[in-house]
Each structure stands twice: as structure tokens, then as C-alpha cells.
Write an enzyme that holds these catalytic residues in place. Sequence first.
Site, PDB file in Angstrom:
ATOM      1  N   ASP A  14      -1.872   8.437   5.796  1.00  0.00           N
ATOM      2  CA  ASP A  14      -2.522   7.166   5.601  1.00  0.00           C
ATOM      3  C   ASP A  14      -2.108   6.231   6.786  1.00  0.00           C
ATOM      4  O   ASP A  14      -0.968   6.584   7.412  1.00  0.00           O
ATOM      5  CB  ASP A  14      -2.248   6.571   4.148  1.00  0.00           C
ATOM      6  N   ASP A  38      -2.990   2.085   6.766  1.00  0.00           N
ATOM      7  CA  ASP A  38      -2.470   0.807   6.489  1.00  0.00           C
ATOM      8  C   ASP A  38      -1.229   1.013   5.461  1.00  0.00           C
ATOM      9  O   ASP A  38      -1.528   1.437   4.482  1.00  0.00           O
ATOM     10  CB  ASP A  38      -3.843  -0.187   6.079  1.00  0.00           C
TER      11      ASP A  38
HETATM   12 MG   LIG Z   1      -2.470   2.531   2.415  1.00  0.00          MG
END
Ligand SMILES: [Mg+2]
Length: 258
Positions: free
Chosen positions: A12, A14
Site C-alpha cells: 500500500d 499512503d
Molecule cells: Mg494506507
Amino acid sequence: MEWSRLDTVVCDIDGVVVIGDQSVPGARAALEKLRAAGLTVLFITNNSTKTREMVADRIDRIVGYRTGAATIITSGWATGLFIKGEVSCAYVLGSDGLRATLRETGVAQTSDWQEADAVVVGLDFEVTYRKLVEAALAVQNGARLYATNTDASYPSPEGLYPGAGALVSVIETATGTEAVPCGKPNPPMRQLLDDFVAGPAMMVGDRPETDIALGKAEGWVTALVLTGVTRTLREVDASYAPDMVLDSIAGLPERLGL
Ligand SMILES: [Mg+2]
């Protein structure tokens, strides 16, 4: 699980490698070490505001890790590929990057809600009441409602901003219609992964209900990092319990024995 048999790490973005416009300390060195060890490093994000190219550039610019659009999987892209055969014209409540992504996947768009047979909602930093009105009117007019993702919030250095899911809720509440969610951990996103991930993989994420849920659904090893929306393992529902908890992605190579 034998870590040495992994061949793909799916990260992932962010809350894992970047926070707002800052790098997670040590992210670059960790990613480079994984790649140097022969692992395929992919990035998967529910953030639909940018094209795949823009996401790769952002990782290069902020983290200092050079990668290309071919390693990037976004919820906007998953949404486009999922709906392109099903709808003829979409009203988009989202960013320019989402509009460009949907164009790339062949989804026609309209700014006239009366013409739309689909409404696509993503995170929109320039949302206005009028845009919410038009999306709601299109849905009342019979358009199908799709959400690029339903993440409630979006982490920033200031704190949690309202995410795409918060905007989707406005339309759902106003119309009484439930959106079809397209991002992690839902089927439209998962359908894409067959083309990217063949062998044993690990999912690295900060949000249990999307990242860890996706990794578990795919049968991957899961690692939760504490640099994003989750600060302690105690906050995590038992059904999303990860295989590994890391203070930060910086510690991943060592945990894998690299
Ligand atoms: Mg995230």
C-alpha cells in the site's frame, strides 16, 4: 511461512511509504533492498486521485524510489476496467486524475447527469455541494453507483482527512442506494491481481479492513505497519489479524532475513 519463498511484495502507499507529501523514513532503502533481493515490488492504492503514471512519479519524487507505472495498481484503474463493458457514460465525482484514468480504460464520461448511466465517486479535493447534487440526481435517474473505494479517511500530517468513503456516504444517504465498491479488498480490484501476482506474495499495509483483508482474501502473507492509520495492534479487529506487525516498512527487509 517460509519468507525466503516469497516472490512478490505488494505495498500500500499512503501510510506505508508516504504520509502526505513526506516519505516514511527508511522507505527507499527498504524498497531497494527488496528489489535487489529479486522480489517483485508492486504498489496498490485505493487513492483514485492520480493516474498510474502520476503515482509512480510521486513515489519517485517523495520516497526517492524509482519505479514505473507498470508496478502501480489503483482503485480508479480497477473501477474503469470493471465498468467499461457495463456502462455507456459515467458522471464522475472525482479528480482530474480519476477522469484521465477512466479515459485510459475506455470509459466515456459526461458532465450532464441526465445522460449518465453510471456515477463514479472517488476522492475529490474540489468537491462542491453542486457536484454532490448532480451525482445524487443521476442515481435517482437510474444511474448505477460505483465507489472507487470506501476508505473513510485519508491520512495527512495534520490528521485524518475525509476519504472517498465519506463522499460516497453522502450520495448513499441522499439516494438510499448502496454503491458498488471497486477498491481493496473488493472483487473489481482482486480480478486485476491475477495478471500481476503469480507466486507467493506478501501484502504490506496500514489499514486492516482494506490492506490486510485483501492480503488474506488472496491467501498472501500479511504485514501491518504502524506508520499510518493504525497506531497499535490493539485497535485491530481479530478477523484482520496480520501475520506480522512492523513499526515501519523500514524494518521489513530485516524481518525477511535480507
Ligand atoms: Mg494506507
